[in-house]
Design a protein around this motif. Structure first.
Motif, PDB file in Angstrom:
ATOM      1  N   UNK A 188       0.835  -1.189   0.000  1.00  0.00           N
ATOM      2  CA  UNK A 188       0.000   0.000   0.000  1.00  0.00           C
ATOM      3  C   UNK A 188       0.870   1.238   0.000  1.00  0.00           C
ATOM      4  N   UNK A 189       0.341   2.365   0.458  1.00  0.00           N
ATOM      5  CA  UNK A 189       1.107   3.615   0.454  1.00  0.00           C
ATOM      6  C   UNK A 189       2.260   3.526   1.441  1.00  0.00           C
ATOM      7  N   UNK A 190       3.461   3.620   0.927  1.00  0.00           N
ATOM      8  CA  UNK A 190       4.660   3.533   1.752  1.00  0.00           C
ATOM      9  C   UNK A 190       5.110   4.920   2.190  1.00  0.00           C
ATOM     10  N   UNK A 191       5.712   4.989   3.353  1.00  0.00           N
ATOM     11  CA  UNK A 191       6.313   6.221   3.840  1.00  0.00           C
ATOM     12  C   UNK A 191       7.714   5.894   4.340  1.00  0.00           C
ATOM     13  N   UNK A 192       8.574   6.913   4.318  1.00  0.00           N
ATOM     14  CA  UNK A 192       9.932   6.764   4.843  1.00  0.00           C
ATOM     15  C   UNK A 192      10.646   5.549   4.234  1.00  0.00           C
ATOM     16  N   UNK A 193      10.625   5.469   2.917  1.00  0.00           N
ATOM     17  CA  UNK A 193      11.278   4.352   2.229  1.00  0.00           C
ATOM     18  C   UNK A 193      12.790   4.491   2.373  1.00  0.00           C
ATOM     19  N   UNK A 194      13.458   3.367   2.639  1.00  0.00           N
ATOM     20  CA  UNK A 194      14.897   3.379   2.880  1.00  0.00           C
ATOM     21  C   UNK A 194      15.569   2.276   2.069  1.00  0.00           C
ATOM     22  N   UNK A 195      16.812   2.548   1.676  1.00  0.00           N
ATOM     23  CA  UNK A 195      17.634   1.571   0.976  1.00  0.00           C
ATOM     24  C   UNK A 195      18.771   1.166   1.904  1.00  0.00           C
ATOM     25  N   UNK A 196      18.940  -0.131   2.110  1.00  0.00           N
ATOM     26  CA  UNK A 196      19.945  -0.638   3.038  1.00  0.00           C
ATOM     27  C   UNK A 196      20.909  -1.578   2.320  1.00  0.00           C
ATOM     28  N   UNK A 197      22.191  -1.607   2.729  1.00  0.00           N
ATOM     29  CA  UNK A 197      22.800  -0.757   3.759  1.00  0.00           C
ATOM     30  C   UNK A 197      22.932   0.697   3.303  1.00  0.00           C
ATOM     31  N   UNK A 198      22.865   1.619   4.248  1.00  0.00           N
ATOM     32  CA  UNK A 198      22.877   3.040   3.920  1.00  0.00           C
ATOM     33  C   UNK A 198      24.185   3.475   3.276  1.00  0.00           C
ATOM     34  N   UNK A 199      25.283   2.758   3.577  1.00  0.00           N
ATOM     35  CA  UNK A 199      26.594   3.144   3.040  1.00  0.00           C
ATOM     36  C   UNK A 199      26.981   2.329   1.804  1.00  0.00           C
ATOM     37  N   UNK A 200      25.994   1.713   1.151  1.00  0.00           N
ATOM     38  CA  UNK A 200      26.282   0.907  -0.047  1.00  0.00           C
ATOM     39  C   UNK A 200      26.903   1.781  -1.130  1.00  0.00           C
ATOM     40  N   UNK A 201      27.837   1.201  -1.879  1.00  0.00           N
ATOM     41  CA  UNK A 201      28.505   1.919  -2.956  1.00  0.00           C
ATOM     42  C   UNK A 201      27.803   1.640  -4.281  1.00  0.00           C
ATOM     43  N   UNK A 202      27.764   2.654  -5.116  1.00  0.00           N
ATOM     44  CA  UNK A 202      27.197   2.488  -6.452  1.00  0.00           C
ATOM     45  C   UNK A 202      28.221   1.821  -7.359  1.00  0.00           C
TER      46      UNK A 202
END
Length: 338
Positions: A188-202
Motif C-alpha cells: 500500500x502507500x509507503x512512507x519513509x522508504x529506505x535503501x539498506x545498507x545506507x553506506x552501499x557503494x554504487x
C-alpha cells in the motif's frame, strides 16, 4: 577466483542485416523489472549507445532464492533488461526466449528447478566463473548479441524497507515497518522508504555511464521499488544530479497500484521531490489517459523543473503496458526537440 577468458565475442557478426541500429545519442535508462524492459525495448530502436542500470533489491521468486542460497545479486531484473536488448531477428528472438524460459516439472511434481528462469541460472554461472558481476553481464550480453550494456546499480545486494500506517482498533494509527522489495511492492502507500545498507557503494561503471550520457531516462516502473531506489543510493543520486545529460522521467500507465494505493500522477512527482529535492528533470513523459488532473500534474512537474509531454505510449490492450514503438516515437521526438 576468476577464470581467464579471451576477448568478448560479438554475436551475431557486425554487418548482419537489422542487427545494429544507427548510432544515436548516448542514453542511460534506469529502473527495474517490466518498466525498464519497456524503455530499453524502445530505446534500442533509436540508438546503439545504450546502457540499462538495474535495481538490485529484489528478494522474491527465482531471484530471491538464488540471492539467499548463493549470496549473489538478484539476477531477474538484469535478465529482463538483457532480454529487452535482443534484436528482433531469429537470433535475438531465440536468445530472448531462452533467457526468459522458466522450468516447470511436467508431471506436476515439485522440482528443484521449478520457476527458475534459465537466464537467471546462466547469469549466476557467469558470476561464479568470472568472479565479477559486471564482467558476467558483459559476457551474457555478448552471447545474446544485446544492443547495449546492462549494469547493476550496485555490485552488492541491497534491501528496501519502508513504513506503512496501520489503523488501531480504538482509532488513530501506528507505523509498521515493511522489509523487502517483494513485501513493499504490495504494502500500500509507503512512507519513509529506505535503501539498506545506507553506506552501499554504487557501481563505478554505472556512475561513469551517467556522467557521459546525453540523455537519462528514469522510469517507468514500480515507483518505490524500481524507480526511487536509484535516487536513494547516495552516490547514484549525486551522479544523476551532477550529470550534464538531459533527464526524462517516464510515468507509469497505472497510478493507483498495490504499491502506490490512492496516489495520483502528481503525487508520484511529489514523492520523487520529497526523496530527492535536489534532483531536477527536463521532460516528464506521460500517456494522457493516465493523468486525471492535467493542471495539477503540470504544477507538480514544474516543481521539479520539467516540461510535460503528453503522448499515446500505451499498448492497445486492456493491460497497462507501454508499447515499444509508440514509446520509441515519443523518445525520438523528445530527443530531437532538445
Amino acid at each position: 577466483m576468476g577464470v581467464l577468458t579471451g576477448p568478448l565475442p560479438l554475436v551475431p557478426p557486425k554487418g548482419t542485416p537489422g542487427s545494429q541500429p544507427a548510432k544515436g545519442p548516448s542514453v542511460v535508462a534506469l529502473g527495474g523489472g517490466h518498466g525498464l524492459s519497456a524503455s530499453l525495448s524502445a530505446l534500442r530502436l533509436l540508438t546503439s549507445e545504450l546502457t540499462g542500470i538495474v535495481t538490485v533489491a529484489d528478494d522474491g521468486g527465482s531471484s530471491g532464492r538464488l540471492r539467499q542460497e548463493y549470496g549473489v545479486l538478484p539476477p531477474g531484473d538484469l535478465r529482463m533488461a538483457l532480454s529487452a536488448l535482443c534484436d528482433d531477428t531469429d537470433w535475438g528472438r531465440t536468445w530472448r526466449d531462452v533467457m526468459q524460459h522458466r522450468f516447470k516439472t511436467p508431471s506436476g511434481r515439485q522440482g528443484s528447478l521449478d520457476d527458475h528462469a534459465m537466464g537467471n541460472l546462466l547469469i549466476v554461472t557467469l558470476w561464479e566463473l568470472l568472479g565479477d558481476a559486471v564482467a558476467g553481464l558483459k559476457w551474457a550480453g555478448a552471447l545474446l548479441g544485446a544492443r547495449g550494456q546492462v549494469l547493476p546499480m550496485s555490485t552488492q545486494p541491497l534491501n528496501i524497507e519502508g513504513d506503512v500506517r496501520v489503523p488501531l482498533p480504538g482509532g488513530g494509527y501506528e507505523f509498521q515497518v515493511v522489509k523487502g522489495q517483494a513485501r513493499c511492492a504490495v504494502a500500500g502507500s509507503l512512507e519513509n522508504v529506505r535503501l539498506l545498507p545506507e553506506d552501499a557503494r554504487a557501481c563505478i561503471e554505472a556512475l561513469t555511464a551517467i556522467e557521459l550520457a546525453d540523455w537519462i531516462i528514469l522510469g517507468p516502473g514500480s515507483w518505490y521499488t524500481s524507480v526511487l531506489p536509484h535516487l536513494l543510493l547516495p552516490e547514484m543520486r549525486q551522479a544523476l544530479c551532477d550529470t550534464p545529460a538531459k533527464r526524462c522521467l517516464t510515468m507509469n500507465l497505472a497510478m493507483d497500484t498495490k504499491e502506490t494505493s490512492g496516489m495520483s500522477a502528481a503525487d508520484h512527482l511529489d514523492a520523487l521531490r520529497h526523496y530527492a529535492p535536489e534532483f531536477s528533470v527536463d521532460v516528464v513523459l506521460a500517456d494522457p489517459t493516465s493523468i486525471s488532473d492535467v493542471k495539477e500534474f503540470e504544477r507538480a512537474a514544474g516543481m521539479i523543473g520539467a516540461e510535460v509531454v503528453l503522448g499515446k505510449v500505451g499498448a492497445s490492450s486492456r493491460r497497462p503496458v507501454h508499447d515499444p514503438l509508440r514509446l520509441a516515437s515519443a523518445y525520438h521526438d523528445i530527443f530531437g526537440n532538445s
